[in-house]
Every structure is written in C-alpha cells, then in structure tokens.
Design a protein around this motif. Structure first.
Motif, PDB file in Angstrom:
ATOM      1  N   PRO A  63       0.856  -1.190   0.000  1.00  0.00           N
ATOM      2  CA  PRO A  63       0.000   0.000   0.000  1.00  0.00           C
ATOM      3  C   PRO A  63       0.892   1.239   0.000  1.00  0.00           C
ATOM      4  N   VAL A  64       0.455   2.291  -0.660  1.00  0.00           N
ATOM      5  CA  VAL A  64       1.227   3.529  -0.658  1.00  0.00           C
ATOM      6  C   VAL A  64       1.182   4.122   0.741  1.00  0.00           C
ATOM      7  N   GLU A  65       2.326   4.123   1.415  1.00  0.00           N
ATOM      8  CA  GLU A  65       2.491   4.667   2.755  1.00  0.00           C
ATOM      9  C   GLU A  65       3.806   5.437   2.792  1.00  0.00           C
ATOM     10  N   PRO A  66       3.888   6.541   3.527  1.00  0.00           N
ATOM     11  CA  PRO A  66       5.107   7.360   3.519  1.00  0.00           C
ATOM     12  C   PRO A  66       6.383   6.586   3.813  1.00  0.00           C
ATOM     13  N   ASN A  67       6.332   5.659   4.779  1.00  0.00           N
ATOM     14  CA  ASN A  67       7.508   4.871   5.135  1.00  0.00           C
ATOM     15  C   ASN A  67       7.432   3.427   4.638  1.00  0.00           C
ATOM     16  N   GLY A  68       6.487   3.159   3.722  1.00  0.00           N
ATOM     17  CA  GLY A  68       6.365   1.802   3.198  1.00  0.00           C
ATOM     18  C   GLY A  68       5.922   0.799   4.238  1.00  0.00           C
ATOM     19  N   ALA A  69       5.047   1.219   5.136  1.00  0.00           N
ATOM     20  CA  ALA A  69       4.591   0.330   6.206  1.00  0.00           C
ATOM     21  C   ALA A  69       3.723  -0.792   5.648  1.00  0.00           C
ATOM     22  N   SER A  70       3.985  -2.009   6.075  1.00  0.00           N
ATOM     23  CA  SER A  70       3.190  -3.169   5.685  1.00  0.00           C
ATOM     24  C   SER A  70       2.715  -3.901   6.932  1.00  0.00           C
ATOM     25  N   LEU A 107       0.238  11.880  -2.580  1.00  0.00           N
ATOM     26  CA  LEU A 107      -0.654  13.038  -2.479  1.00  0.00           C
ATOM     27  C   LEU A 107      -2.109  12.592  -2.527  1.00  0.00           C
ATOM     28  N   ILE A 108      -2.412  11.593  -3.361  1.00  0.00           N
ATOM     29  CA  ILE A 108      -3.773  11.058  -3.429  1.00  0.00           C
ATOM     30  C   ILE A 108      -4.137  10.397  -2.103  1.00  0.00           C
ATOM     31  N   ARG A 109      -3.177   9.687  -1.497  1.00  0.00           N
ATOM     32  CA  ARG A 109      -3.427   9.056  -0.195  1.00  0.00           C
ATOM     33  C   ARG A 109      -3.741  10.101   0.865  1.00  0.00           C
ATOM     34  N   GLY A 110      -2.995  11.228   0.818  1.00  0.00           N
ATOM     35  CA  GLY A 110      -3.155  12.253   1.845  1.00  0.00           C
ATOM     36  C   GLY A 110      -2.379  11.925   3.097  1.00  0.00           C
ATOM     37  N   GLY A 111      -2.395  12.843   4.045  1.00  0.00           N
ATOM     38  CA  GLY A 111      -1.719  12.616   5.316  1.00  0.00           C
ATOM     39  C   GLY A 111      -0.960  13.846   5.779  1.00  0.00           C
TER      40      GLY A 111
END
Length: 374
Positions: A318-325, A363-367
C-alpha cells in the motif's frame, strides 16, 4: 541560471487531504429473482474447543497404557478447560440467497485541491513556506500533464476491477463480477478473478476505461467525478455461507467476548423476558455488515512496486510514507526513499519516474507531512 531551491526541512504545518473519497461498502443478500436485502451481522454465543499451543506433559496419552494414568489425563483436560465459550459476531448470507453483493461509492478530488494546509512553525520563515507551497503547485501541474498520473490511475483501476478491496471474500469466492458505473454514461463490467493481483502489466480494455475516468477526475476534468462500484460474488454453494466484513478493534474486551464486526445502522434493542413460556432471544442483530472505507482505500492503493527492494521482496505495498506493511510487520521505505524525503525534493522530481509516481500516489493518499514527523 536559477539555482533550484532546496528544503532541508518541511514546513511545520503540512497536510494533504485524500484525493479519493470512499464510502463504506455495504453487504447485501441477492436472491435468484434479483431482489436484495441487507446482510445482517448477528451476535450470538458459541461453545467451541480450547486450542492453544501450550503443550503439557500430561496432555499426551501415557505410552504405558496404564488406565489410571489415562484417567488422570482426562481429568487434567477438564481442569484446563476444553470448552471455549464465547460471545461473537457472525455475518452470513440468507440461506435462500444466491449471491453476496458488496457496493461502495468513490469520488475523485482534483489533485490541485489535495494540499490542505501549509503554514510555518515558529522557526520557519513565511518566505520559505510560501516557496514550498509554490513548489507543490508546480509539481501538481507537471503531474497532471504526465504519463505518471495515467499509470497511477491504471493501477487504481486494476485494484477496483480485480476486487482486491473484497479482501477475504475474494479469496473464498468461486466467481466475482465487478460493475463500475458513473453518471457520464460509464458502465464497465469485469470478471474480477481473471484480473491479476500480483503485477501491473497488460491492462485490459475495461481497466483502461476505468483508468481514463480516474485520471480525468484527478486532473479536474470531470463535472461529476464519482463512481459506483458493485461486486456480485458467488461462492459455489448455496446456503448460510459466512462472509467477512471489517472487524472492530476493542480495547479491554469483556471476558469471553471474541470478535466484534463492523456494521452500518443501529443494533436492535436487546430484550430478554422470562414470562409465560420462558421465551427469550438467543441472538441479536447488530446492523448491516460492511467494509470500512479505510480498508477499501488500503486495498486500492496497494500499488507500490516502486520501492528500492521490490525485486528482492516482490511484495506490492500500500502507498504509505515509510512503506509500512501490516502483513509483513515491517517498513520497506526509510531514509532517502520515504515520502517525507521525496517531499523535500518535489521541485526536482520527475512525475514520470518511479519516485514521482510514488509521490503522486502519496498526495492522493493524503496525510500529515509536517517537519516534526520526519
């Protein structure tokens, strides 16, 4: 020649709102005549067996065959509590239903509208913050004209049509049809199980049609950028088949309470009357089963094959800032490959590069990207 501006730190206040607005996905029973009814979550009690990986020397049968020893083992099992009595929630199809239907709505924001706040902290200057805002606007403008945003849209389209967002319900399905409709005359249907989950190659005509709609919405080129997504699922058998909405996290659960499920609407009032006939209800309807919007969003944005170690791990993130899985319980992006670091380099990023496409998706994910979160 103008020297590119560098940003050693991000503004003290920096946040992006989600570019995909997603509703919860409601569950319905569908019958052979096409009629649909809400699929309810039911709370009830069960008595199962206690199966805990906690070996004990007295659990095994005595190899000597001694009858007294075996009796002792049985008594020990009783003391440990073989029964596992629980209160739990279950979601099952109506026993006359032929299919499960799951449906949600999605609306796209213009990518230019995703910047929610950009303001200085105490040690920031107004000039640097204004410069950063201008850099974001420039990156968004380039992104909207790029092939990169088209590829991001194609990946989202694949995850819509392949039913990744159905999670466990997809895994146990025999057949799934996903139908995507929109006001502009869009009506697209696909066999979800025929569309791959593990790569983003060889897009079908249906995927490209959905992607075109998504890209136009993200570019701000649609007056009504909303989609209705509906999955019709067959399980290969008919009857009260268990299905899987989102689960609720409950801290400090009551003793004996196993699993709360997510629902829409209110639970029925609990009534227990011991009057004439000693009647009472052993089950309680908790509301209509549903998947949370966050769970759907996580599935749709599972498109990150751009992180540095993808060839080694071969896991789409999933697109996450730190690549969290959550699956791997690991971070796959750190240091120079995190969205926080790329955000400092927006003025240098090519939207068509892997890093640029990841940032478009971020950017689409937001945060919150504020300097304090680096």
């Amino acid at each position: 020649m103008t020297t590119p501006i560098t940003f050693p730190k991000l503004p003290g206040v920096l946040a992006f709102q989600r570019g995909l607005l997603i509703s919860d996905a409601a569950f319905y029973n569908q019958f052979a005549d096409g009629k649909q009814t809400p699929l309810q979550v039911v709370r009830h009690g069960i008595r199962g067996t206690q199966n805990i990986n906690k070996p004990s020397k007295t659990d095994a049968k005595d190899p000597s065959g001694d009858a007294d020893a075996n009796t002792s083992t049985t008594n020990n099992a009783k003391r440990q509590g073989v029964s596992n009595v629980q209160i739990t929630d279950t979601a099952k199809l109506d026993h006359h239903a032929s299919h499960l239907v799951v449906t949600f709505q999605l609306r796209l924001l213009d990518l230019a509208d995703t910047l929610f706040s950009c303001a200085p902290a105490k040690d920031d200057t107004d000039k640097s913050t204004q410069s950063y805002r201008e850099i974001v606007c420039q990156f968004v403008k380039k992104a909207k004209e790029s092939v990169g945003i088209e590829e991001v849209a194609r990946r989202f389209a694949r995850n819509i049509l392949n039913g990744r967002w159905l999670w466990r319900n997809r895994t146990i399905a025999k057949a799934i049809t996903v139908h995507v409709t929109a006001d502009q005359g869009v009506s697209i249907q696909a066999d979800a199980l025929a569309i791959p989950l593990h790569h983003f190659d060889n897009y079908t005509a249906e995927e490209l049609a959905v992607a075109d709609f998504l890209a136009k919405g993200l570019k701000g080129n649609l007056s009504k950028p909303a989609l209705q997504v509906t999955a019709t699922i067959a399980f290969g058998i008919q009857g009260a088949v268990e299905v899987f909405p989102s689960q609720n996290y409950v801290e400090n659960k009551p003793k004996g309470f196993a699993r709360p499920l997510y629902t829409l609407g209110d639970a029925e009032t609990w009534r227990m009357a011991f009057g004439e006939g000693m009647t009472f209800k052993s089950t309680r309807i908790m509301g209509q089963a549903a998947l949370r919007d966050q769970k759907i969003s996580n599935a749709l944005r599972t498109i990150d094959t751009w992180y540095p170690d993808f060839k080694e791990h071969k896991r789409i993130l999933p697109v996450e800032p730190n690549g969290a899985s959550l699956d791997a319980q690991a971070f796959f992006r750190s240091g120079k490959s995190s969205a926080f670091q790329y955000a400092k380099q927006l003025n240098k990023l090519d939207p068509n590069s892997p890093e640029g496409m990841f940032m478009i998706a971020s950017l689409i994910r937001g945060g919150v990207f504020s300097g304090g979160n680096e």
